[in-house]
Enzyme design. Structure first.
Site, PDB file in Angstrom:
ATOM      1  N   GLU A 237      45.691 -17.682 -33.988  1.00 28.00           N
ATOM      2  CA  GLU A 237      44.800 -18.105 -35.065  1.00 28.00           C
ATOM      3  C   GLU A 237      44.349 -16.921 -35.915  1.00 28.00           C
ATOM      4  OE1 GLU A 237      44.495 -18.883 -31.930  1.00 28.00           O
ATOM      5  OE2 GLU A 237      44.412 -21.064 -31.708  1.00 28.00           O
TER       6      GLU A 237
ATOM      7  N   PRO B 192      55.244  -9.937 -21.566  1.00 26.25           N
ATOM      8  CA  PRO B 192      54.472 -11.092 -21.098  1.00 26.25           C
ATOM      9  C   PRO B 192      53.357 -11.454 -22.068  1.00 26.25           C
ATOM     10  CG  PRO B 192      53.951  -9.141 -19.796  1.00 26.25           C
ATOM     11  CD  PRO B 192      55.094  -8.771 -20.687  1.00 26.25           C
ATOM     12  N   ARG B 193      53.088 -12.744 -22.178  1.00 28.23           N
ATOM     13  CA  ARG B 193      52.024 -13.224 -23.087  1.00 28.23           C
ATOM     14  C   ARG B 193      50.704 -12.556 -22.759  1.00 28.23           C
ATOM     15  NH1 ARG B 193      48.843 -14.142 -26.270  1.00 28.23           N
ATOM     16  NH2 ARG B 193      48.272 -16.060 -27.357  1.00 28.23           N
TER      17      ARG B 193
ATOM     18  N   GLY C 232      49.947  -5.946 -29.276  1.00 25.23           N
ATOM     19  CA  GLY C 232      50.162  -5.757 -30.697  1.00 25.23           C
ATOM     20  C   GLY C 232      51.445  -5.045 -31.063  1.00 25.23           C
ATOM     21  N   GLU C 233      52.453  -5.046 -30.171  1.00 23.49           N
ATOM     22  CA  GLU C 233      53.685  -4.320 -30.447  1.00 23.49           C
ATOM     23  C   GLU C 233      54.918  -5.216 -30.569  1.00 23.49           C
ATOM     24  OE1 GLU C 233      53.347   0.178 -29.082  1.00 23.49           O
ATOM     25  OE2 GLU C 233      53.801  -1.139 -27.395  1.00 23.49           O
TER      26      GLU C 233
ATOM     27  N   ASN D 295      54.697 -19.028 -31.122  1.00 25.01           N
ATOM     28  CA  ASN D 295      55.020 -19.026 -32.542  1.00 25.01           C
ATOM     29  C   ASN D 295      56.324 -18.266 -32.823  1.00 25.01           C
ATOM     30  OD1 ASN D 295      55.015 -18.876 -35.321  1.00 25.01           O
ATOM     31  ND2 ASN D 295      53.257 -17.515 -35.447  1.00 25.01           N
ATOM     32  N   PRO D 296      57.347 -18.943 -33.392  1.00 27.11           N
ATOM     33  CA  PRO D 296      58.620 -18.269 -33.678  1.00 27.11           C
ATOM     34  C   PRO D 296      58.712 -17.659 -35.067  1.00 27.11           C
ATOM     35  CG  PRO D 296      58.868 -20.589 -34.100  1.00 27.11           C
ATOM     36  CD  PRO D 296      57.423 -20.386 -33.668  1.00 27.11           C
TER      37      PRO D 296
ATOM     38  N   GLU E  46      57.245 -15.147 -36.749  1.00 29.77           N
ATOM     39  CA  GLU E  46      57.345 -13.698 -36.939  1.00 29.77           C
ATOM     40  C   GLU E  46      58.758 -13.218 -36.610  1.00 29.77           C
ATOM     41  OE1 GLU E  46      54.188 -12.133 -34.533  1.00 29.77           O
ATOM     42  OE2 GLU E  46      52.772 -12.196 -36.209  1.00 29.77           O
TER      43      GLU E  46
END
Length: 431
Positions: free
Chosen positions: A68, A271-272, A313-314, A338-339, A341
């Protein structure tokens, strides 16, 4: 301003939340012990802050978590360009770090307070937002009630309401209507989302599209990318992005299947939740592979099989390194990640069957042959091999993905046009 009356279930919720306020310190300390809160900023979760409110009109933008926050950052940037101060809030530690890295300079980030009446009142009394823009479905009862009492306009941006959530709210129709009636304008992602919001009582709904399609490709530090490219050299790279428990094992098995044909293969698993890095590392070693955690080694040694990207963030780096990426949360029943990016960068996207969080996005990508459904390790190995060894297949798939994403853009401009009357009202009231 006196708020409108609430139905019984919401009054019970408010009472229970007020009573639970005394337990909040213990709950927050528990979350600190689990690494889920910032101890230096824990007061923000109770509505306290050390940051002064800037003078002039302020817009509050809220997103629950990483997805978000990333989706609203272009909107934040455009609003700042129009001269508004921005308060950006989120609820997770990871999203706060993303905001620190990627939000425009001058944005104030705070953790959103827990949804208890005293905490929310303290938060709103300090910040006094002139307009609240809440992302997707962040309609907390105490928050909405307190905004209503103050007469603060609320716009739901990038509104999303799954069929499952809609069915749950239908069991409490008066409560759903009471909350949604406090939303001045609901800007829905899709026609289905809009119809569900209307059916539950949202008075004004517009379908404007998904802001995620207008998010630029994730950034990557050029020097860091160059160092990684030098370390990896000419090795083919498979990426597992935002994986969940149960998927890492599948990627490790796919790697083992691919080694016969691609002996130099490097598999990166991000990993998420980065705190799972040690667990993923142990799984890879248990499978007889050489594994290294990025948090311990900034560059993968030449003999690394599995490079565990347990950092924040990488992903922009790893999408640029990999020719193909499996998007997590889709082989397990999480709903997919989310695909967009990955598609914008040109990485071939593989995904499992559980993609309802981004069903419309994946539907368009699959229809355009810009993403590839997979069911198991054998599928991942087969399509990863095709992507890594056939430049024409890789380029055709990447081009189709970019085309699909571009066709679905435009939500940012439509969102700005929809909120323009509220921005004008704020300026008129400030004169």
């Amino acid at each position: 301003m006196k708020g409108r009356p609430l139905p019984v279930p919401l009054r019970i919720y408010r009472g229970a939340a007020a009573a639970a306020t005394l337990l909040a310190p213990a709950w927050l300390n528990y979350r600190i012990s689990k690494g889920k809160e910032d101890p230096a900023r824990i007061g923000e979760r109770r509505g306290f802050t050390k940051v002064e409110r800037p003078r002039g009109p302020m817009i509050w933008v809220h997103g629950a978590s990483v997805g978000e926050i990333v989706s609203v950052l272009p909107l934040v940037e455009r609003l700042m360009g129009r001269g508004f101060a921005i308060l950006l809030t989120s609820g997770t530690l990871t999203s706060s770090r993303i905001a620190a890295r990627r939000a425009p300079r001058g944005v104030i980030h705070q953790f959103v307070p827990l949804d208890a009446p005293a905490f929310v009142r303290r938060f709103l009394d300090h910040w006094k937002p002139d307009l609240a823009l809440l992302a997707e479905s962040e309609l907390w009862p105490n928050l909405m009630t307190e905004l209503d009492r103050r007469g603060t306009s609320v716009v739901l941006v990038n509104g999303r309401l799954s069929l499952r959530s809609s069915e749950r709210w239908k069991r409490l129709p008066k409560s759903a209507r009471a909350l949604l009636s406090r939303v001045d304008l609901c800007l829905a992602q899709t026609q289905d989302d809009g119809a569900r919001f209307k059916a539950l009582g949202a008075p004004r709904v517009e379908v404007v599209g998904n802001l995620k399609f207008d998010v630029p490709a994730p950034p990557a530090d050029g020097a860091t990318l160059a160092r990684l490219q030098t370390a990896i050299a000419y090795r083919p790279v498979l990426l597992g992005a935002s994986t969940h428990p149960g998927e890492d094992e599948v990627l490790i098995e796919a790697h083992k299947q691919l080694r016969n044909e691609l002996p130099d293969l490097l598999t990166i698993i991000a990993p998420r939740h980065p705190e799972r890095g040690a667990d993923v590392h142990a799984l890879a070693q248990g499978a007889g592979l050489t594994a290294v955690q990025r948090s311990r080694a900034p560059l993968p040694p030449a003999d690394t099989d599995i490079y565990v990207a347990d950092t924040i963030g990488e992903l922009g780096l790893f999408y640029r390194l990999a020719g193909v990426a499996f998007l997590g949360g889709s082989l397990v029943r999480h709903g997919g990640q989310n695909p967009i990016e990955a598609a914008k960068i040109g990485t071939v996207v593989l995904h499992g069957p559980h993609i309802w969080n981004f069903g419309a996005v994946y539907g368009r990508l699959d229809a355009e042959r810009g993403a590839i459904p997979v069911a198991d390790a054998a599928d991942i190995a087969r399509f990863a091999f095709a992507s890594l060894t056939d430049p024409e297949f890789q380029e055709d798939t990447a081009h189709a993905a970019r085309r699909a994403v571009d066709l679905l853009g435009g939500a940012l401009e439509r969102t700005l046009n929809a909120v323009d009357p509220y921005l004008l009202q704020i300026r008129l009231e400030g004169k």
